[in-house]
Design a protein around this motif. Structure first.
Motif, PDB file in Angstrom:
ATOM      1  N   ASP A 187      22.338   8.126  15.840  1.00 45.69           N
ATOM      2  CA  ASP A 187      22.698   7.681  17.180  1.00 45.69           C
ATOM      3  C   ASP A 187      23.332   6.292  17.166  1.00 45.69           C
ATOM      4  N   GLU A 189      27.327   5.482  18.005  1.00 41.95           N
ATOM      5  CA  GLU A 189      27.636   4.503  19.051  1.00 41.95           C
ATOM      6  C   GLU A 189      28.607   3.446  18.537  1.00 41.95           C
ATOM      7  N   ASN A 219      32.522   2.933  19.715  1.00 45.51           N
ATOM      8  CA  ASN A 219      32.755   1.672  20.415  1.00 45.51           C
ATOM      9  C   ASN A 219      33.915   0.891  19.807  1.00 45.51           C
ATOM     10  N   ARG A 242      24.218  -3.016  17.273  1.00 46.34           N
ATOM     11  CA  ARG A 242      24.944  -3.232  18.526  1.00 46.34           C
ATOM     12  C   ARG A 242      25.495  -4.653  18.589  1.00 46.34           C
ATOM     13  N   LEU A 264      29.229   0.414  25.230  1.00 50.81           N
ATOM     14  CA  LEU A 264      28.332   1.455  25.711  1.00 50.81           C
ATOM     15  C   LEU A 264      27.080   0.896  26.381  1.00 50.81           C
TER      16      LEU A 264
END
Length: 668
Positions: A263, A267, A271, A422, A444
């Motif tokens: 996951d 992402e 992105n 992230r 996101l």
């Protein structure tokens, strides 16, 4: 099973020569030629490919010495040839001669155990380099790609699973790699054409050799997503490795945390890759699908499954068709679980490329042929896992193409790993994606609800209010409009010179349309009465570097190169910012010396900087020193800020504290 009809798919080929199976460092080495044998056997057993089928097989040939010299030095090429010719008889040579060869091997990177010399080393490595060169030439229509009956018969996609030796340097072997096939192929494309090349490296190890070869080359964008070098060979690939000189901004690195799972990985790639591809506008994509990112791979700490591997190849396929006419070459790269992972992972690449669905189950006959080979190496695999500090997993030989989720439970610290990845992706976006492109690809993560300017002017979800004003220019009247809705952008067309951020007007138009669709952005346009867009200003919330600061907005401006010098920039910027609510807000703009459009202005980077300061200074912006990495790393770059007279002083204080704080890149 019957072979699918090729007519409904773009022409796709798999490049292979039996000599590539001789790229073998011995039975105890992690890189096993059996991985290729198992892959080809799997494809043939499933009737997805056959070497004898001219529609599916692209014949290859060795790269010539002249072609290899595009990347590698003469002395290194001579050493590879000499060492390869002596490998088989090395134990029988006189001691002095053997010692001289061993010293030569060590000097050129063959003496550390990772990349030992092997028989036919030059011939086999040249064939692999030639395979990727032929594949790239074929999709671009270059003579080295072979002769085809018609342009329509030329392959659009080529998969070369034997390629991907991305660690080799100009004069040194490294990381199991002798000749850097991707770098040789890209260098040939640059010499033979005006094409721009996007290289995407999904291998768990940083693609250092390819990055090194093109670190100052603006026609090649290298993007490497890899396990952080804090723990893994080759120890490079930091986010601040951005390129040198004209190549500044064309090297992109995304170091991921150990034990990253699907996951978080998906992402990150979703992105980053689309805005990078849009802004670079490649003519061809070459992607390295090293599957040592898989949770079962013994040499790395990433924890992906086939779901993430499938997502990466699907995304590249989509980008190839969206941005470069489908022209796409994929190479294999790393992968050190030769029986359970590599054949299935690379079958996914071929299936996506060729549009052929894979069966749910692996063929029973194939499993029976290759499971004994895996069982014979299980004990050695367990030892490697222990050395790498990976938790032991009791998992058997797979019987399905796709991994079963129950076999891959969530890892400890999952949320912490996701948060760290992230932050890394946010920093990469901030450093590598142009400010005007970012708003079309919002991150996101969920932002807190916006207040102030945009809630007010969007009337809490109602149609966007828009003002208009006519500007008289020597070339006729130009209409200025702000808060342009998507319906208006769709009716207009871009000027041919409106391409500063995506290099092509049609892509610039698509970019503006995406920005207009965002409720938290404001788009102001300058257009002629005939509907030609000649300038734009975007107001967008500050990106992740400014996260947590409300009422802080970034300004980006562009004027068509065919309409410059007419006062449009100054008037459009003044118009876009002529809002009562602006006094409650903080606006900032970033000027980057490596903006590729500078080349078309005829200005030096310092003159360009002065022009931006003067332009934004007309609207009350002032230059501020900052430790923000884009600005701090290059004195030609500039940060310009306008603080509204009614701006919340608490936010102002926080903003300037962020401006002057020392960047904590690992935290970010």
């Amino acid at each position: 099973m019957t072979m699918p009809d090729l007519a409904s798919h773009p022409r796709v080929c798999l490049a292979f020569d039996p000599l590539e199976l001789h790229y073998d460092f011995g039975a105890d080495h992690p890189l096993q030629a059996d991985r290729m044998r198992a892959l080809l056997d799997l494809l043939e057993t499933c009737q997805l490919w056959h070497q004898g089928d001219p529609l599916l097989h692209l014949p290859i040939r060795p790269a010539s010495l002249d072609e290899l010299r595009l990347i590698h030095t003469d002395d290194y090429l001579a050493a590879v040839q000499q060492l390869g010719a002596s490998a088989a008889r090395l134990p029988a040579l006189p001691p002095q001669q053997r010692q001289e060869l061993e010293q030569q091997a060590f000097r050129y990177g063959f003496g550390d155990g990772d990349t030992p010399i092997m028989p036919e080393m030059h011939e086999v490595s040249a064939m692999i380099a030639g395979g990727t060169l032929v594949a790239m030439s074929a999709v671009l229509g270059l003579p080295e790609g072979g002769q085809f009956a018609s342009p329509e018969g030329r392959p659009v996609h080529v998969f070369h699973p034997g390629g991907g030796l991305h660690h080799a340097w100009a004069s040194r072997a490294s990381g199991f790699c002798v000749y850097n096939d991707a770098a040789v192929a890209i260098a040939h494309v640059l010499r033979a054409s005006e094409a721009k090349v996007l290289y995407i490296d999904f291998d768990a190890h940083h693609g250092d050799g390819v990055q090194r070869a093109f670190y100052d080359e603006p026609r090649v964008l290298t993007v490497s997503l890899h396990e952080t070098g804090r723990y893994l060979f080759p120890g490079t690939g930091d986010v601040l490795e951005l390129g040198n000189g004209l190549g500044r901004g064309y090297s992109v690195n995304v170091p991921l945390e150990p034990f990253t799972q699907d996951d978080s990985y998906i992402e990150v790639i979703e992105n980053l890759l689309p805005p990078l591809a849009l802004s670079f506008a490649p003519d061809v994509i070459i992607s390295n699908h090293g599957c040592d990112t898989h949770a079962w791979d013994p040499l790395t700490h990433l924890a992906l499954t086939t779901r993430a591997l499938q997502a990466q190849v699907r995304l590249v396929h989509e980008l190839a068709h969206r941005y470069c006419g489908g022209r796409w070459v994929a190479v294999g790269g790393g992968g050190y679980d030769p029986y359970r992972v590599v054949p299935r992972a690379w079958a996914l690449v071929w299936a996506e490329m060729s549009g052929r669905p894979l069966p749910a189950q692996l063929p029973t006959s194939w499993v029976e042929r290759w499971r004994p080979s895996w069982e014979a190496m299980r004990e050695r695999e367990r030892e490697t896992w222990e050395v790498m500090g990976k938790p032991q997993q009791e998992s058997g030989f797979p019987t399905t193409f796709e991994d079963l989720p129950d076999h891959f439970p969530p890892v400890p610290r999952l949320q912490e790993i996701t948060r760290a990845n992230r932050h890394t992706a946010s920093l990469v976006r901030h450093l590598a994606v142009p400010p005007a492109v970012r708003p079309a690809f919002p991150p996101l993560r969920q932002r807190s609800p916006l207040t102030g300017l945009f809630d007010l002017l969007h009337l809490r979800g109602a149609d966007t209010p828009s003002r208009s004003q006519t500007l008289q220019t020597p070339r006729g009247p130009v209409l200025l409009r702000d808060f342009c809705p998507p319906s208006l952008v769709e009716r207009l067309r871009p000027s041919n010179g409106l391409c500063s951020f995506t290099r092509l007007p049609e892509r610039e138009h698509r970019l503006l349309l995406e920005i207009a669709r965002r409720a938290d952005c404001a788009l102001a346009l300058a257009h002629t009465s005939g509907g030609e867009i000649v300038g734009e200003v975007t107001l967008a919330p500050g990106d992740a570097w400014w996260e947590g600061l409300e009422q802080v907005y970034e300004v980006a401006i562009e004027v068509s190169r065919d309409w410059r010098g007419l006062g449009i920039a100054r008037n459009l910027l003044a118009f876009a910012l002529d809002l009562e609510a602006r006094e409650d807000l903080i606006f900032f703009a970033v000027g980057l010396s490596w903006h590729w459009d500078i080349e078309g202005t005829g200005l030096s980077i310092y003159r360009y900087r002065e022009m931006l300061i003067k332009l934004f200074g007309s609207q009350g912006f002032k230059e501020y020193p900052t430790n923000e990495p884009n600005i701090a790393m290059d004195p030609a770059n500039v940060l310009l800020v306008r603080v509204g007279s009614r701006a919340d002083q608490r936010i102002v204080s926080q903003f300037f504290s962020r401006v002057l704080s020392t960047p904590q890149l690992p935290r970010f």
